[in-house]
Scaffold this motif. Structure first.
Motif, mmCIF file in Angstrom:
data_model
loop_
_atom_site.group_PDB
_atom_site.id
_atom_site.type_symbol
_atom_site.label_atom_id
_atom_site.label_comp_id
_atom_site.label_asym_id
_atom_site.label_seq_id
_atom_site.Cartn_x
_atom_site.Cartn_y
_atom_site.Cartn_z
ATOM 1 N N ALA A 126 0.817 -1.213 0.000
ATOM 2 C CA ALA A 126 0.000 0.000 0.000
ATOM 3 C C ALA A 126 0.850 1.262 0.000
ATOM 4 O O ALA A 126 0.455 2.283 -0.583
ATOM 5 C CB ALA A 126 -0.929 0.000 1.213
ATOM 6 N N GLU A 127 2.028 1.185 0.616
ATOM 7 C CA GLU A 127 2.870 2.371 0.751
ATOM 8 C C GLU A 127 3.954 2.485 -0.314
ATOM 9 O O GLU A 127 4.692 3.465 -0.331
ATOM 10 C CB GLU A 127 3.532 2.365 2.140
ATOM 11 C CG GLU A 127 2.555 2.479 3.299
ATOM 12 C CD GLU A 127 1.829 3.817 3.308
ATOM 13 O OE1 GLU A 127 2.483 4.830 3.010
ATOM 14 O OE2 GLU A 127 0.616 3.835 3.595
ATOM 15 N N THR A 128 4.043 1.511 -1.208
ATOM 16 C CA THR A 128 5.172 1.469 -2.140
ATOM 17 C C THR A 128 4.660 1.361 -3.569
ATOM 18 O O THR A 128 4.125 0.331 -3.968
ATOM 19 C CB THR A 128 6.079 0.262 -1.819
ATOM 20 O OG1 THR A 128 6.342 0.219 -0.412
ATOM 21 C CG2 THR A 128 7.401 0.385 -2.559
ATOM 22 N N PRO A 129 4.830 2.414 -4.381
ATOM 23 C CA PRO A 129 4.211 2.436 -5.707
ATOM 24 C C PRO A 129 4.745 1.407 -6.687
ATOM 25 O O PRO A 129 4.055 1.053 -7.632
ATOM 26 C CB PRO A 129 4.497 3.863 -6.203
ATOM 27 C CG PRO A 129 5.677 4.327 -5.406
ATOM 28 C CD PRO A 129 5.535 3.683 -4.068
ATOM 29 N N TYR A 130 5.964 0.909 -6.494
ATOM 30 C CA TYR A 130 6.530 -0.036 -7.442
ATOM 31 C C TYR A 130 6.292 -1.494 -7.043
ATOM 32 O O TYR A 130 6.797 -2.409 -7.689
ATOM 33 C CB TYR A 130 8.031 0.201 -7.617
ATOM 34 C CG TYR A 130 8.784 0.341 -6.303
ATOM 35 C CD1 TYR A 130 9.134 -0.768 -5.559
ATOM 36 C CD2 TYR A 130 9.129 1.595 -5.828
ATOM 37 C CE1 TYR A 130 9.789 -0.644 -4.366
ATOM 38 C CE2 TYR A 130 9.795 1.734 -4.622
ATOM 39 C CZ TYR A 130 10.123 0.619 -3.900
ATOM 40 O OH TYR A 130 10.777 0.761 -2.708
ATOM 41 N N LEU A 131 5.508 -1.738 -5.975
ATOM 42 C CA LEU A 131 5.161 -3.088 -5.548
ATOM 43 C C LEU A 131 3.671 -3.337 -5.766
ATOM 44 O O LEU A 131 2.871 -2.403 -5.767
ATOM 45 C CB LEU A 131 5.492 -3.298 -4.064
ATOM 46 C CG LEU A 131 6.965 -3.229 -3.664
ATOM 47 C CD1 LEU A 131 7.099 -3.393 -2.148
ATOM 48 C CD2 LEU A 131 7.787 -4.273 -4.390
ATOM 49 N N ALA A 184 8.027 4.696 0.418
ATOM 50 C CA ALA A 184 7.997 4.447 1.848
ATOM 51 C C ALA A 184 9.387 4.220 2.378
ATOM 52 O O ALA A 184 10.158 3.451 1.856
ATOM 53 C CB ALA A 184 7.126 3.223 2.141
ATOM 54 N N GLY A 185 9.736 4.935 3.454
ATOM 55 C CA GLY A 185 10.974 4.667 4.172
ATOM 56 C C GLY A 185 12.211 4.930 3.365
ATOM 57 O O GLY A 185 13.202 4.250 3.519
ATOM 58 N N ASP A 186 12.216 5.947 2.496
ATOM 59 C CA ASP A 186 13.363 6.157 1.638
ATOM 60 C C ASP A 186 14.439 7.020 2.291
ATOM 61 O O ASP A 186 15.591 6.670 2.316
ATOM 62 C CB ASP A 186 12.915 6.807 0.322
ATOM 63 C CG ASP A 186 12.233 5.818 -0.590
ATOM 64 O OD1 ASP A 186 11.491 6.266 -1.460
ATOM 65 O OD2 ASP A 186 12.452 4.600 -0.420
ATOM 66 N N ALA A 187 14.077 8.185 2.764
ATOM 67 C CA ALA A 187 15.060 9.174 3.117
ATOM 68 C C ALA A 187 15.974 8.671 4.207
ATOM 69 O O ALA A 187 15.556 8.270 5.287
ATOM 70 C CB ALA A 187 14.356 10.449 3.580
#
Length: 358
Positions: A235-240, A347-350
């Motif tokens: 839900a939080e990750t556009p490439y999954l 999600a959780g990148d930076a």
């Protein structure tokens, strides 16, 4: 020599005239001009393990061309993205999640920082995150992996990158496994057969010969990867995306398996000649049905999916030109435009230090 069980884990459209791609590719898509090469006309496509669909895809692309072309094996997606960035190769296959991290300079690419020269060419087959376990291990789901010997993939591989992302969402580290192994994809089925690992993960298109070997010869089974952590991650990750591995691919009694996955993508450097990239794209799309017939993993490919899904980097100018000529790419709807700031959200990148060895 220490046995594998006891040794420490390794460091973790409209009709258009048909083009002849070979005439455009000759001598323009090879090593970057700054590197003198005797075989400058050779196209080098970085793939992955010989056991996976990436290498089969690289070989398929080479067969479409009439110029010298090498499908080169590698350690996987992260290594391929680094090779594109440094100019070792100009074309490579990479998972959509690692393409995202390379563009944004996050997770395993924090040290190198964002890659402003990375360009997307096209999206390819889906790659479900696949968990394979020995039947006698008692592993029925991802949560059951704790305390077992698990191969998480070699550093630089896409499967390891996806595994690290899932572990973070699950709230685990590699210490959850006893031990965690870093075997390359072409070795893990053999170790599963020998009982030296209880389970392996593989982010790969299906059907896959390595997984087939494990299921048919080593009393292994595919296992669902589901649960609240997976739902939140998708839900939080556009490439999954959630995905299903069809039943019966590897055994008559194999049920459909629920999991999630990424997409394989083809990437290049912004410095790659636009005419060369245009020709490579034309080699695929001028007869897409012929390309799709080369491997079962390509069966569901469509032009719209291939130019939109899983692409975080700006499209290469040569690819954009081809897609616009075919009427497939609206100027306002392009996934990423040249000159855009390549800083996609996720999600959780930076500042994320996880999987620095991807």
């Amino acid at each position: 020599m220490q046995s594998p069980r006891t040794r420490s884990p390794q460091a973790i459209a409209p009709a258009r005239p048909r083009l002849r791609p070979a005439l455009l590719l000759l001598g323009v898509l090879a090593w970057p001009p700054v590197q003198a090469q005797d075989d400058a006309a050779t196209i080098v496509i970085a793939t992955a393990s010989p056991a996976g669909v990436y290498h089969a895809t690289g070989r398929t692309l080479c067969r479409l061309l009439d110029v010298p072309c090498e499908a080169r094996t590698s350690d996987g997606s992260a290594a391929n993205l680094e090779a594109v960035r440094t100019g070792e190769v100009t074309v490579a296959l990479a998972q959509s999640d690692l393409q995202h991290y390379a563009v944004s300079g996050t997770r395993g690419f924090t040290g190198a920082g964002p890659d402003p020269t990375l360009r997307a060419v096209m999206s390819l087959h889906g790659e479900p995150f696949t968990l394979v376990a020995r039947r006698r291990s008692g592993i029925q789901g991802f949560a059951d992996l704790k305390g077992h010997a698990v191969n998480v993939g070699n550093p630089g591989s896409g499967q390891r990158g996806t595994m690290m992302t899932l572990l973070e969402a699950w709230g685990w580290t590699l210490d959850a496994f006893q031990p965690a192994y870093a075997l390359p994809a072409d070795q893990q089925s053999l170790e599963l057969c020998h009982g030296k690992i209880d389970a392996m993960v593989y982010t790969v298109g299906h059907p896959n010969p390595s997984i087939e070997q494990a299921v048919r010869l080593c009393d292994a089974r595919l296992v669902d990867v589901t649960g609240p952590a997976v739902d939140h991650l998708v839900a939080e990750t556009p490439y999954l995306a959630h995905t299903t591995i069809p039943g019966g691919l590897y055994a008559d009694d194999q049920p459909a398996v629920e999991t999630f996955g990424v997409r394989a993508t083809l990437v290049a450097s912004a410095d790659s000649d636009p005419e060369a990239v245009y020709a490579l794209v034309a080699a695929v799309f001028d007869d897409l049905e012929a390309f799709k017939s080369r491997h079962p993993a390509y069966a569901d490919l469509t032009p719209q999916g291939m130019i939109h899904e899983g692409l975080s980097a700006p499209l290469h100018e040569g690819a954009k030109r081809y897609y616009r000529e075919r009427g497939w790419l609206d100027n306002e709807a392009a996934p990423a435009q040249e000159g855009d700031e390549a800083q996609p959200s996720g999600a959780g990148d930076a500042g994320d230090p996880v999987a620095s060895d991807r």
